[in-house]
Write a protein that holds these residues in place. Structure first.
Motif, short mmCIF file in Angstrom:
data_model
loop_
_atom_site.label_atom_id
_atom_site.label_comp_id
_atom_site.label_asym_id
_atom_site.label_seq_id
_atom_site.Cartn_x
_atom_site.Cartn_y
_atom_site.Cartn_z
N SER A 115 -3.03 20.70 -1.50
CA SER A 115 -1.54 21.12 -2.04
C SER A 115 -1.32 22.67 -2.20
O SER A 115 -0.38 23.16 -1.84
CB SER A 115 -1.17 20.53 -3.34
N GLU A 116 -2.39 23.31 -2.39
CA GLU A 116 -2.36 24.90 -2.37
C GLU A 116 -3.66 25.52 -2.09
O GLU A 116 -4.51 24.52 -1.74
CB GLU A 116 -1.99 25.45 -3.85
N LYS A 117 -3.62 26.53 -1.81
CA LYS A 117 -4.80 27.49 -1.32
C LYS A 117 -5.86 27.11 -2.56
O LYS A 117 -5.76 27.41 -3.44
CB LYS A 117 -4.51 28.89 -1.14
N ASN A 118 -7.13 26.70 -2.05
CA ASN A 118 -8.24 26.51 -2.89
C ASN A 118 -8.00 25.36 -3.85
O ASN A 118 -8.41 25.58 -4.83
CB ASN A 118 -8.77 27.76 -3.25
N LYS A 119 -7.05 24.54 -3.68
CA LYS A 119 -6.80 23.68 -4.84
C LYS A 119 -6.61 22.17 -4.13
O LYS A 119 -5.84 22.10 -3.23
CB LYS A 119 -5.33 23.95 -5.48
N VAL A 120 -7.26 21.31 -4.72
CA VAL A 120 -7.27 19.97 -4.05
C VAL A 120 -6.59 18.94 -5.13
O VAL A 120 -7.09 18.91 -6.26
CB VAL A 120 -8.43 19.49 -3.60
N LEU A 121 -5.42 18.26 -4.53
CA LEU A 121 -4.66 17.41 -5.49
C LEU A 121 -5.21 15.96 -5.42
O LEU A 121 -5.38 15.58 -4.32
CB LEU A 121 -3.40 17.55 -5.23
N GLU A 122 -5.47 15.13 -6.20
CA GLU A 122 -6.07 13.82 -6.35
C GLU A 122 -4.80 12.91 -6.59
O GLU A 122 -4.17 12.86 -7.48
CB GLU A 122 -7.19 13.43 -7.27
N VAL A 123 -4.47 11.86 -5.53
CA VAL A 123 -3.22 11.04 -5.70
C VAL A 123 -3.85 9.70 -5.82
O VAL A 123 -4.74 9.12 -4.68
CB VAL A 123 -2.28 11.21 -4.31
N VAL A 124 -3.56 8.82 -6.57
CA VAL A 124 -4.07 7.53 -6.89
C VAL A 124 -3.08 6.43 -6.35
O VAL A 124 -1.79 6.55 -6.99
CB VAL A 124 -4.35 7.17 -8.14
N ASP A 125 -3.28 5.53 -5.46
CA ASP A 125 -2.57 4.62 -5.01
C ASP A 125 -2.86 3.41 -5.84
O ASP A 125 -3.67 2.71 -5.49
CB ASP A 125 -2.68 4.52 -3.33
N TRP A 126 -1.84 3.00 -6.38
CA TRP A 126 -2.26 1.68 -7.39
C TRP A 126 -2.31 0.67 -6.54
O TRP A 126 -2.93 -0.36 -6.99
CB TRP A 126 -1.62 1.81 -8.65
N ASP A 127 -1.49 0.45 -5.64
CA ASP A 127 -1.35 -0.79 -4.63
C ASP A 127 -2.74 -1.01 -4.30
O ASP A 127 -3.56 -2.15 -4.02
CB ASP A 127 -0.42 -0.59 -3.74
N ASP A 128 -3.43 0.18 -3.71
CA ASP A 128 -4.63 0.13 -3.03
C ASP A 128 -5.60 -0.21 -4.05
O ASP A 128 -6.58 -1.25 -3.86
CB ASP A 128 -5.13 1.33 -2.57
N PHE A 129 -5.34 0.09 -5.22
CA PHE A 129 -6.53 -0.08 -6.42
C PHE A 129 -6.68 -1.59 -6.73
O PHE A 129 -7.66 -2.21 -6.87
CB PHE A 129 -6.29 0.58 -7.79
N TYR A 130 -5.20 -2.06 -7.15
CA TYR A 130 -5.36 -3.63 -7.30
C TYR A 130 -5.67 -4.49 -6.21
O TYR A 130 -6.46 -5.66 -6.44
CB TYR A 130 -3.81 -4.20 -7.64
N ARG A 131 -5.47 -4.05 -4.87
CA ARG A 131 -5.93 -4.92 -3.66
C ARG A 131 -7.47 -4.98 -3.80
O ARG A 131 -7.96 -6.10 -3.39
CB ARG A 131 -5.36 -4.35 -2.57
N VAL A 132 -8.10 -3.78 -3.95
CA VAL A 132 -9.56 -3.79 -3.70
C VAL A 132 -10.03 -4.39 -5.03
O VAL A 132 -11.27 -5.32 -5.11
CB VAL A 132 -10.24 -2.30 -3.86
N ALA A 133 -9.47 -4.34 -6.34
CA ALA A 133 -9.96 -4.84 -7.56
C ALA A 133 -9.93 -6.58 -7.33
O ALA A 133 -11.05 -7.14 -7.83
CB ALA A 133 -9.21 -4.69 -8.72
N ARG A 134 -9.02 -6.81 -6.50
CA ARG A 134 -8.88 -8.48 -6.28
C ARG A 134 -9.61 -9.07 -5.37
O ARG A 134 -9.75 -10.06 -4.98
CB ARG A 134 -7.33 -8.89 -6.07
N HIS A 135 -10.29 -8.34 -4.49
CA HIS A 135 -10.71 -8.90 -3.21
C HIS A 135 -12.13 -9.14 -3.29
O HIS A 135 -12.82 -9.11 -4.59
CB HIS A 135 -11.04 -7.31 -2.20
N CYS A 136 -12.41 -10.00 -2.48
CA CYS A 136 -13.95 -10.55 -2.45
C CYS A 136 -14.89 -9.36 -2.51
O CYS A 136 -14.90 -8.31 -2.01
CB CYS A 136 -14.08 -11.34 -1.15
#
Length: 297
Positions: free
Chosen positions: A230-251
């Protein structure tokens, strides 16, 4: 096509110059290579949490790349119909780039414990590795055709990213040709993933304790966490909760792509790009043509 798949048809590969025997050899080689990955130092098949988590990550990401390629192709078709040609070089290239990434995600010859490097890879590496894997393990002529199309699309995209000629887009790469190559890569991804699932069912599920099904959080976070500079020497972490729930419910182990992508998963993915208000019937509808290159449910 006379391959072993009973889960779906492969219309694009069937109409290409790839012999049935080559397809069967490709499947068999994929199976053997993944078996190798599952063996410990003593040569005994032994699944563990880290390896299982990595291949859960790979199959999930491959599934999303095929859906992304579909969305990009449908967007390109709409742009061509509406004369919004400036977007087409980008959409066509990234559609095939995503399809190539899907193929490489579930390629067992690309074994790595460097998950961040697996998730973020250069364009040159994707193009080169896609060619090599198809040439070495399936069909040289097909590999050359795919490589040529990838470089053609990449070149056209770069033309309007860095130079932008005043005469505009003189010649558009044929849309149906791009669809064909994307579909072939999607079908190869399915063939690979089916062999991986087959190894689990034949060699692992009945012969191992269940500890390996406990997924590693440090690996699985890459299925739903995105890192943005997002900025010089700065990394922003973005969580996608749709992905989270899909993975959590997966086989708890990797499955074929056709089984990984549920109807709800496809609906949510494409629906996320729909306009909320029904202002006009002439707008792009992301829910159209889901099955452009792959038989999503």
């Amino acid at each position: 096509m006379k391959g072993e798949s009973k889960l779906m048809d492969f219309p694009y590969l069937s109409n290409w110059y790839v012999e049935d025997e080559e397809i069967q050899k490709f499947q068999d080689a994929t199976y053997r290579e993944f078996v190798k990955l599952c063996k410990n130092e003593d040569g005994i098949i032994e699944m563990n949490s880290l390896l299982n988590s990595e291949w859960m990550l790979r199959t999930y990401c491959a599934s999303k790349m095929i859906m992304a390629a579909t969305l990009l192709l449908n967007s390109a078709e709409y742009s061509i119909e509406k004369n919004l040609l400036i977007t087409v070089p980008y959409l066509q290239y990234y559609a095939m780039f995503c399809a190539a990434r899907a193929f490489l995600y579930v390629c067992p010859y690309r074994n790595t414990s460097d998950i961040p490097n697996l998730m973020v890879t250069s364009h040159e590496k994707v193009l080169k590795t896609t060619y090599n894997e198809i040439k070495n393990h399936l069909n040289k002529k097909l590999a050359e055709k795919i490589e040529k199309m990838l470089f053609t699309l990449k070149g056209q995209r770069e033309l309007f990213s860095y130079k932008f000629p005043a005469t505009g887009l003189q010649e558009l790469v044929d849309y149906e040709d791009v669809v064909t190559y994307c579909a072939i890569l999607a079908e190869l991804t399915e063939l690979e993933s089916e062999q991986i699932e087959k190894v689990y069912k034949k060699k692992i599920l009945s012969n191992s304790n269940g500890d390996w099904m406990i997924l590693d959080e440090d690996i699985m976070k890459y299925t739903f966490t995105y890192f943005i500079n997002s900025e010089k020497n700065k990394v922003l972490e973005v969580v996608d909760w749709d992905d989270f729930y899909r993975v959590a419910r997966h086989c708890k182990y990797p499955q074929a792509i056709i089984s990984t992508i549920t109807e709800g998963m496809a609906e949510d993915f494409f629906g996320a790009w729909a306009k909320n208000e029904d202002d006009t019937e002439d707008i792009f509808n992301p829910d159209d043509n889901w099955q452009r290159i792959f038989p999503f449910p």
